[in-house]
Design a protein around this motif. Structure first.
Motif, short mmCIF file in Angstrom:
data_model
loop_
_atom_site.label_atom_id
_atom_site.label_comp_id
_atom_site.label_asym_id
_atom_site.label_seq_id
_atom_site.Cartn_x
_atom_site.Cartn_y
_atom_site.Cartn_z
N MET A 98 34.35 -23.12 -16.92
CA MET A 98 33.35 -24.06 -17.45
C MET A 98 32.03 -23.36 -17.73
SD MET A 98 34.14 -27.33 -15.03
CE MET A 98 35.48 -28.47 -15.41
N ILE A 117 37.68 -32.28 -11.82
CA ILE A 117 38.32 -31.33 -12.72
C ILE A 117 39.83 -31.60 -12.72
CG2 ILE A 117 38.66 -28.91 -13.34
CD1 ILE A 117 36.24 -28.21 -11.64
N GLU A 162 42.14 -30.78 -18.60
CA GLU A 162 40.93 -30.13 -19.12
C GLU A 162 41.11 -28.61 -19.16
OE1 GLU A 162 36.06 -30.12 -18.53
OE2 GLU A 162 37.32 -31.16 -17.07
N MET A 212 40.65 -26.50 -22.53
CA MET A 212 39.69 -25.39 -22.61
C MET A 212 40.39 -24.12 -23.06
SD MET A 212 36.84 -25.65 -19.58
CE MET A 212 37.97 -25.66 -18.21
N VAL A 232 31.64 -34.47 -20.39
CA VAL A 232 32.36 -33.40 -21.09
C VAL A 232 32.11 -33.48 -22.59
CG1 VAL A 232 34.64 -32.50 -21.71
CG2 VAL A 232 34.15 -33.12 -19.34
#
Length: 511
Positions: A227, A406, A410, A414, A468
């Protein structure tokens, strides 16, 4: 002289807030007492876990303001339109008043937590001095866990304010006298801190931990590192970190998207970081809950008649709902949005949406009826706990519901984004990563996935979750997406202004 020191300095004289817990097997329970450092015996290794318990306790006990402020500016979310928080509504419209109490409260929330977490780390280092054998290894692991929790706080603050103070020790004079660090410096610090922590963390899923069930692991640290690198637009760094998580083969998507955000999805194989709460399955007595009221509808007819409504502060946007309808989404739209009758009428007033799918209803799959209320026309389904999943006798909205931070989906997205932006990865293709997420949502697979398609998938999958969407859009300078429903977004609106109370007392320059 410095408000940050006024908030944090007393913590240097104390050990951890809330570090006494009933048993390792139970979810962490905050205790209101404080234990003076002199009361600790640093040669007693059986007590070494107490400081790390305390670090988790303060991390879990997030103020209700934190997720709201992180998320409200995205085009997936609107603030409630009426009520007693007009400056929150103005924040959603990108009109920032640095005297707004919530800005200052969230600033204090994060730095107070950092004070406790860093203090926990220093206490663990004192235990380590007397440790031998496996206790040294255990001390290193616990210290690494506090680094992950510290990184989480720093990352959120950098997203909100950009340039902030990095806090590494409880010598707060030294930490603040030189002024703030730049956003890029903070993000690099977070990434580097995770590199320090990873070798000492358990190589398991959080739900596999026995000592602290659901506690952070190597993979939580890799996710936070990813992140931070995403914010820095270091896409190869993102691909490398997420690729390690994917290649571990330890994580999988929870089969039921709707139940993922409710009791059945707690501590699932999908969750890499989760704030844990509990009422201990007892109708009365101690409980440790997040305040979910801001997310809930202010008027409903629940199956469990005594269940309390919410406040209506956090509303899925019409833009998001129409985006999901245009895609033919069912599971994710049904999960993400609670509809009022007025909300359904508003959507249908657009001739393009005059006929809605049968699943669009003001009655949830669990039978709770969402009624009209003044503040909003929709509520967040991801923060909704069906009244029939409440512990009998517990009526607070969302009582004992965990808060997922999290998710593995995700991580997959990503990774896919990083590959579409030029990074290399051998774990899987971008198509495979995106389609893994789409399969659960009953969406047709894609081929030759593009960056824009990945961002659309993130919009559909991660809406209403920790901002996000907003932080993706400002990272990519997609100001046109944030200029919706009469709003006009520009580069100078990306970061919040420093709270006036902090400007008065800290070595800060306004954004």
């Amino acid at each position: 002289m410095k408000n940050l020191k006024l908030v944090l300095k007393p913590m240097a004289l104390l050990t951890v807030l809330g570090m006494l817990f009933t048993a390792c097997s139970e979810k962490l329970e905050e205790n209101d007492g404080q234990l003076a450092t002199d009361d600790l015996d640093f040669t007693n290794m059986s007590d070494m876990i107490l400081p790390v318990y305390g670090a988790y306790s303060v991390t879990y006990s997030r103020g209700w303001e934190d997720p709201l402020l992180l998320g409200v500016r995205g085009d997936d979310v609107n603030a409630g339109g009426l009520g007693d928080q007009p400056l929150f509504a103005q924040t959603d419209l990108y009109n920032y008043d640095n005297g707004f109490w919530m800005f200052n409260q969230v600033w204090i929330n994060f730095y107070k937590d950092l004070a406790d977490i860093i203090n926990s780390m220093e206490l663990l280092e004192r235990y380590k001095v007397f440790a031998t054998g496996q206790d040294i290894t255990r001390a290193d692991q616990y210290i690494a866990e506090t680094k992950v929790l510290s990184a989480y706080q720093h990352l959120n603050m950098a997203k909100l304010w950009g340039n902030i103070f990095i806090i590494k020790t409880t010598d707060f004079d030294a930490e603040t006298n030189n002024g703030v660090d730049t956003k890029m410096e903070v993000l690099q610090y977070v990434s580097d801190l995770m590199d320090e922590a990873i070798p000492f963390l358990p190589d398991v899923r959080p739900n596999e931990r026995v000592d602290i069930p659901g506690g952070v692991t190597k993979y939580t640290a890799l996710a936070i590192k990813a992140m931070a690198n995403l914010e820095m637009e270091n896409y190869q760094g993102v691909a490398d970190a997420t690729g390690q998580i994917i290649s571990s083969s330890k994580f999988s998507l929870f089969p039921d998207f709707y139940e993922l955000f409710k009791k059945p999805g707690e501590l699932s194989n999908e969750n890499l970081f989760e704030l844990q709460f509990s009422d201990y399955n007892q109708s009365s007595g101690a409980a440790n809950n997040h305040e979910y009221g801001p997310f809930g509808p202010a008027n409903w007819t629940p199956v469990v008649k005594t269940a309390d409504p919410g406040w209506g502060f956090y509303e899925p946007s019409v833009k998001f709902i129409k985006f999901m309808l245009d895609r033919g989404e069912t599971k994710r739209l049904l999960t993400s949005v609670l509809f009022t009758p007025d909300g359904i009428s508003q959507i249908k007033s657009d001739p393009s949406y005059a006929t809605l799918p049968n699943f669009i209803s003001n009655v949830t799959p669990d039978g709770d009826q969402i009624n009209n209320y003044a503040r909003a026309k929709f509520a967040s389904g991801k923060h909704y706990l069906p009244s029939n999943q409440l512990t009998e006798g517990r009526n607070n909205y969302g009582s004992s519901k965990n808060f997922i931070v999290i998710r593995y989906s995700e991580i997959l997205l990503m990774y896919a984004e990083a590959l579409t932006r030029g990074a290399s990865g051998t774990t899987m293709t971008a198509d495979q990563a995106v389609n893994t997420v789409r399969v659960r949502a009953d969406m047709a697979p894609l081929s030759g996935v593009t960056s824009d398609q990945v961002m659309e998938e993130k919009f559909a999958e991660l809406a209403m979750e920790w901002g996000v969407r907003y932080f993706d859009m400002i990272r990519l300078n997609k100001y046109d997406e944030l200029s919706y429903d009469g709003r006009t977004f520009s580069a100078d609106k990306e970061l919040l202004p420093y709270p006036q109370a902090q400007l008065d007392l800290l070595p800060l320059e306004n954004n």
